[in-house]
Design a protein around this motif. Structure first.
Motif: not given
Length: 221
Positions: A88-114
């Motif tokens: 828990v809470d050891t790699a929040p940036a890595g998790v957000i980046d995994g969720c923001a992967d541009p290869a995923r369909p319907s991605g919505w997490i941009d740099d501002d959201v991150r």
């Protein structure tokens, strides 16, 4: 304990003035005080267009929530839980980046959201539940925790069942003496989430449950 940021310079409409649709407002910013004010009122943001565009603020008419006693854990998922390590809470940036992967369909997490949610993490309001195997981050989820509310934002997996394992770990974390009043918000239900036990509740019911959950202590404190 989380740090309360300066209050937002923006004002959201009161719930009594919410329109009939899911979109409640357009504009404002993603400053920490604005985001916390929104979540406390039952709202969450999503980009309205490309990078730099003003956010849309949603309060779904039918809100997806996961009852803490309703998570469906199959036999195969129980086996998967034993294969991974939870942090828990050891790699929040890595998790957000995994969720923001541009290869995923319907991605919505941009740099501002991150950037906005990492700022909230630094203040103690955003938390990540991470799934690791052999020293590699293979899945996880993140969300906003305010009192007894956990507002799930997104999840990802790089190995089978890894995101589901993160959800199992989150539910176990939230199942304490306040579990009956805690609120696990997933925004909208989908067929996949429904198969895990997510249900839909009308907006007024969600807002009443939110009001009851907010004064509780956060399990992340």
């Amino acid at each position: 304990m989380p740090v309360e940021p300066p209050p937002s310079r923006w004002a959201f409409p009161p719930p009594a003035a919410f329109p009939d649709g899911d979109v409640v407002a357009l504009g404002a910013d993603l400053a920490p005080g604005t985001l916390l004010a929104a979540y406390r009122r039952g709202l969450f943001p999503m980009p309205s267009d490309g990078p730099g565009s003003p956010p849309l603020w949603f309060s779904p008419v039918r809100r997806g929530v996961l009852p803490l006693t309703g998570l469906v854990v199959s036999r195969s998922l129980r086996r998967s839980c034993r294969r991974f390590e939870i942090r828990v809470d050891t790699a929040p940036a890595g998790v957000i980046d995994g969720c923001a992967d541009p290869a995923r369909p319907s991605g919505w997490i941009d740099d501002d959201v991150r950037a906005a949610y990492l700022r909230l993490h630094e203040l103690g309001w955003v938390h990540s539940v991470e799934v690791w195997r052999q020293g590699r981050l293979v899945g996880g989820l993140y969300g906003v925790a305010i009192g007894g509310l956990f507002a799930g934002e997104s999840m990802f997996h790089r190995e089978t069942d890894a995101s589901k394992v993160a959800l199992v770990a989150l539910v176990e974390l939230l199942r304490d003496q306040h579990a009956d009043t805690r609120l696990l918000d997933v925004q909208w239900s989908t067929p996949h989430l429904a198969s895990l036990g997510v249900v839909e509740v009308p907006r007024p019911v969600f807002l009443r449950r939110l009001a009851a959950a907010l004064p509780l202590p956060s399990p992340f404190d």
